[in-house]
Design a protein around this motif. Structure first.
Motif, PDB file in Angstrom:
ATOM      1  N   GLY A  33      -4.365   5.106   1.078  1.00  9.29           N
ATOM      2  CA  GLY A  33      -2.945   5.363   1.310  1.00  9.29           C
ATOM      3  C   GLY A  33      -2.107   4.100   1.421  1.00  9.29           C
ATOM      4  O   GLY A  33      -1.159   3.901   0.661  1.00  9.29           O
ATOM      5  N   CYS A  34      -2.469   3.226   2.347  1.00  6.36           N
ATOM      6  CA  CYS A  34      -1.613   2.061   2.627  1.00  6.36           C
ATOM      7  C   CYS A  34      -2.155   0.743   2.088  1.00  6.36           C
ATOM      8  O   CYS A  34      -1.461  -0.267   2.120  1.00  6.36           O
ATOM      9  CB  CYS A  34      -1.379   1.942   4.128  1.00  6.36           C
ATOM     10  SG  CYS A  34      -2.866   1.539   5.083  1.00  6.36           S
ATOM     11  N   LYS A  35      -3.395   0.729   1.624  1.00  5.16           N
ATOM     12  CA  LYS A  35      -4.044  -0.450   1.044  1.00  5.16           C
ATOM     13  C   LYS A  35      -4.320  -1.561   2.058  1.00  5.16           C
ATOM     14  O   LYS A  35      -4.515  -2.717   1.683  1.00  5.16           O
ATOM     15  CB  LYS A  35      -3.248  -0.985  -0.148  1.00  5.16           C
ATOM     16  CG  LYS A  35      -3.167  -0.002  -1.282  1.00  5.16           C
ATOM     17  CD  LYS A  35      -2.520  -0.631  -2.492  1.00  5.16           C
ATOM     18  CE  LYS A  35      -2.522   0.329  -3.641  1.00  5.16           C
ATOM     19  NZ  LYS A  35      -1.284   1.031  -3.830  1.00  5.16           N
ATOM     20  N   ARG A  36      -4.366  -1.199   3.348  1.00  4.89           N
ATOM     21  CA  ARG A  36      -4.763  -2.178   4.364  1.00  4.89           C
ATOM     22  C   ARG A  36      -6.265  -2.077   4.611  1.00  4.89           C
ATOM     23  O   ARG A  36      -6.881  -1.058   4.341  1.00  4.89           O
ATOM     24  CB  ARG A  36      -4.041  -1.925   5.692  1.00  4.89           C
ATOM     25  CG  ARG A  36      -2.566  -2.195   5.640  1.00  4.89           C
ATOM     26  CD  ARG A  36      -1.901  -1.926   6.968  1.00  4.89           C
ATOM     27  NE  ARG A  36      -1.925  -0.487   7.251  1.00  4.89           N
ATOM     28  CZ  ARG A  36      -1.626   0.057   8.421  1.00  4.89           C
ATOM     29  NH1 ARG A  36      -1.287  -0.706   9.454  1.00  4.89           N
ATOM     30  NH2 ARG A  36      -1.659   1.362   8.583  1.00  4.89           N
ATOM     31  N   THR A  37      -6.836  -3.159   5.157  1.00  8.90           N
ATOM     32  CA  THR A  37      -8.232  -3.126   5.557  1.00  8.90           C
ATOM     33  C   THR A  37      -8.339  -2.403   6.897  1.00  8.90           C
ATOM     34  O   THR A  37      -7.335  -2.234   7.612  1.00  8.90           O
ATOM     35  CB  THR A  37      -8.811  -4.544   5.728  1.00  8.90           C
ATOM     36  OG1 THR A  37      -8.140  -5.187   6.827  1.00  8.90           O
ATOM     37  CG2 THR A  37      -8.655  -5.375   4.449  1.00  8.90           C
ATOM     38  N   ARG A  52       2.651  -8.981  10.549  1.00 13.59           N
ATOM     39  CA  ARG A  52       2.873  -7.716   9.848  1.00 13.59           C
ATOM     40  C   ARG A  52       3.579  -7.941   8.513  1.00 13.59           C
ATOM     41  O   ARG A  52       3.209  -7.343   7.504  1.00 13.59           O
ATOM     42  CB  ARG A  52       3.709  -6.765  10.700  1.00 13.59           C
ATOM     43  CG  ARG A  52       2.955  -6.242  11.903  1.00 13.59           C
ATOM     44  CD  ARG A  52       3.866  -5.394  12.739  1.00 13.59           C
ATOM     45  NE  ARG A  52       3.150  -4.808  13.864  1.00 13.59           N
ATOM     46  CZ  ARG A  52       3.644  -3.877  14.626  1.00 13.59           C
ATOM     47  NH1 ARG A  52       4.858  -3.391  14.408  1.00 13.59           N
ATOM     48  NH2 ARG A  52       2.942  -3.395  15.632  1.00 13.59           N
ATOM     49  N   ARG A  53       4.597  -8.800   8.501  1.00 16.52           N
ATOM     50  CA  ARG A  53       5.317  -9.081   7.257  1.00 16.52           C
ATOM     51  C   ARG A  53       4.384  -9.681   6.206  1.00 16.52           C
ATOM     52  O   ARG A  53       4.488  -9.358   5.018  1.00 16.52           O
ATOM     53  CB  ARG A  53       6.483 -10.037   7.519  1.00 16.52           C
ATOM     54  CG  ARG A  53       7.694  -9.375   8.081  1.00 16.52           C
ATOM     55  CD  ARG A  53       8.881 -10.350   8.157  1.00 16.52           C
ATOM     56  NE  ARG A  53       9.779  -9.878   9.167  1.00 16.52           N
ATOM     57  CZ  ARG A  53       9.800 -10.284  10.443  1.00 16.52           C
ATOM     58  NH1 ARG A  53       8.968 -11.215  10.860  1.00 16.52           N
ATOM     59  NH2 ARG A  53      10.660  -9.768  11.300  1.00 16.52           N
ATOM     60  N   THR A  54       3.490 -10.555   6.624  1.00 19.29           N
ATOM     61  CA  THR A  54       2.530 -11.165   5.702  1.00 19.29           C
ATOM     62  C   THR A  54       1.663 -10.095   5.050  1.00 19.29           C
ATOM     63  O   THR A  54       1.435 -10.116   3.831  1.00 19.29           O
ATOM     64  CB  THR A  54       1.651 -12.193   6.443  1.00 19.29           C
ATOM     65  OG1 THR A  54       2.491 -13.221   6.964  1.00 19.29           O
ATOM     66  CG2 THR A  54       0.606 -12.796   5.526  1.00 19.29           C
ATOM     67  N   ILE A  55       1.179  -9.150   5.846  1.00 18.14           N
ATOM     68  CA  ILE A  55       0.343  -8.074   5.305  1.00 18.14           C
ATOM     69  C   ILE A  55       1.148  -7.184   4.372  1.00 18.14           C
ATOM     70  O   ILE A  55       0.718  -6.885   3.253  1.00 18.14           O
ATOM     71  CB  ILE A  55      -0.289  -7.255   6.442  1.00 18.14           C
ATOM     72  CG1 ILE A  55      -1.326  -8.113   7.165  1.00 18.14           C
ATOM     73  CG2 ILE A  55      -0.923  -5.969   5.908  1.00 18.14           C
ATOM     74  CD1 ILE A  55      -1.834  -7.524   8.455  1.00 18.14           C
ATOM     75  N   VAL A  56       2.328  -6.759   4.801  1.00 21.50           N
ATOM     76  CA  VAL A  56       3.160  -5.879   3.983  1.00 21.50           C
ATOM     77  C   VAL A  56       3.481  -6.548   2.639  1.00 21.50           C
ATOM     78  O   VAL A  56       3.437  -5.906   1.588  1.00 21.50           O
ATOM     79  CB  VAL A  56       4.446  -5.466   4.730  1.00 21.50           C
ATOM     80  CG1 VAL A  56       5.433  -4.779   3.809  1.00 21.50           C
ATOM     81  CG2 VAL A  56       4.097  -4.556   5.904  1.00 21.50           C
ATOM     82  N   ALA A  57       3.750  -7.856   2.655  1.00 28.91           N
ATOM     83  CA  ALA A  57       4.066  -8.573   1.421  1.00 28.91           C
ATOM     84  C   ALA A  57       2.880  -8.607   0.463  1.00 28.91           C
ATOM     85  O   ALA A  57       3.067  -8.667  -0.755  1.00 28.91           O
ATOM     86  CB  ALA A  57       4.518  -9.988   1.748  1.00 28.91           C
TER      87      ALA A  57
END
Length: 64
Positions: A33-37, A52-57
């Motif tokens: 869904g979100c492509k996070r680890t 958070r901004r680094t991950i979202v980017a």
């Protein structure tokens, strides 16, 4: 010169990219869904907005 008034708390927060499709892909180790680890998902509430901004980017570049 006076400091500007702080923004409301919610305006300063980077919201979770969760899409409520919480299934981890076994090959990429990313959420479908979100492509996070799993580590990024687990630590999200403890991260500051810069983290958070680094991950979202980076999410758009992540391929499954």
């Amino acid at each position: 010169m006076a400091d500007p008034a702080p923004q409301p708390y919610a305006a300063r927060r980077v919201m979770s990219p969760c899409k409520s499709i919480c299934i981890m892909d076994s090959r990429s180790n990313l959420c479908l869904g979100c492509k996070r680890t799993i580590d990024e998902i687990a630590r999200w509430s403890m991260m500051n907005d810069d983290e958070r901004r680094t991950i979202v980017a980076s999410l758009k570049a992540r391929k499954l």
